[in-house]
Design an enzyme around this catalytic site. Sequence first.
Site, PDB file in Angstrom:
ATOM      1  N   GLU A 266       0.836  -1.192   0.000  1.00 37.72           N
ATOM      2  CA  GLU A 266       0.000   0.000   0.000  1.00 37.72           C
ATOM      3  C   GLU A 266       0.876   1.248   0.000  1.00 37.72           C
ATOM      4  OE1 GLU A 266      -2.653  -0.236   3.304  1.00 37.72           O
ATOM      5  OE2 GLU A 266      -3.696  -2.020   2.542  1.00 37.72           O
ATOM      6  N   HIS A 289      -8.024   1.104   2.109  1.00 33.51           N
ATOM      7  CA  HIS A 289      -7.844   0.720   3.513  1.00 33.51           C
ATOM      8  C   HIS A 289      -8.621   1.666   4.430  1.00 33.51           C
ATOM      9  CE1 HIS A 289      -4.879  -1.616   6.244  1.00 33.51           C
ATOM     10  NE2 HIS A 289      -6.023  -1.402   6.880  1.00 33.51           N
TER      11      HIS A 289
END
Length: 406
Positions: A266, A289
């Site tokens: 990420e 997220h």
Amino acid sequence: MTMVDQSQVRVLLLESIHPEAVARLTAAGFAVESLRDALDETELISRIGGVHLLGIRSKTQVTAKVLAAADALLAVGAFCIGTDQIDVAEASAAGVAVFNAPFSNTRSVVELALAEIIALTRRLTEKNAEMHGGLWNKAAEGSHEVRGRRLGIVGYGNIGTQLSVLAENLGMRVSFYDTADRLALGNAARCASLDALLADSDVVTLHVDGRPGNSGFFGAAQFARMRPGSLFLNLSRGIVVDHDALRDHLVSGHLAGAAVDVFPREPKGRGEEFASALRGLPNVILTPHIGGSTEEAQADIGGFVANKLTQFVAEGTTTLSVNLPGVALPVQPGHHRIVHVHANTPGVLAQVNRVLADHAVNVEGQLLSTRGEYGYLITDVSANLTADALDRLRGMSQTVRLRVLS
């Protein structure tokens, strides 16, 4: 280090932790620095010196090297549910307490999962894209109600159980699989194996932790065992799913859709490019997220973890600590408090009290608890502690860390 003045406590917060945490830590008299993005290991090592409290979310890795460079660190606050981004064993060995927020964002994750289940079952993402492209396609084909459909929950912890209850209220039939022995809520049915759950579920949703043993837990073999036309969700940890295998089963039509909120890699901060094998698929909902990222949840998390950190600094309280035994001894005004983290071996309490007795120090209050390899002892005394007494306590072979709080 023996005693730290409240005004000298340095706090480093990373990953845009909610202002509620900043306000509470500042109100405690701490010097707070808050950064927007995560730091990589090298960056964090360069910043961790002199920091007493470190606050992170899910992206920052608190490794053994980081902890070795942390010359003043007392505690790490994970402003999220998971703590697999922290080397908890090394933190324990250094006497560094770790706190998290195991319940504060449960509702936010559950609501997102339910919203995605409904959106995918009704094909809302595809209809939305067609409408924005100028296509009016009023058709019921492939669009279903969630009522009566089977939801398979993998991981029946705080999030899984709350999702189970709310999904039943929507009329869904619920099955779950968990390696731990969990009590079924409502009419949920426990599955004896993951394969049994996959074969019977219209929707499969993952709510497992990110321990190393779960890496690659869900891959091509598991997707192949899912029912044709079923849906898949992952709002747990990115490392548990093989995204290339997921793409293959979506493109082939074996799976009707997916929603993914967590990824193996990420970006560290906002505005950075996001790369994924799942980009561009019309039947996939991708979110950055944000399962626990509601204003309500982040405010609750900020306040909860900040309170744990301030109580630990001021009183030595370790209630709900991830790694140290939970101890909370009421504060007695006018007394000095000694906090002793030690190896869990027989006779430690007797040794501590012998040292205090040898220096004519009377114990006014005391509480000891152990957890695995470590013990945690809080002792309140009325007399001043001499340097020699502290040196003897610190010099005990079992001592991991010694603090004097007042």
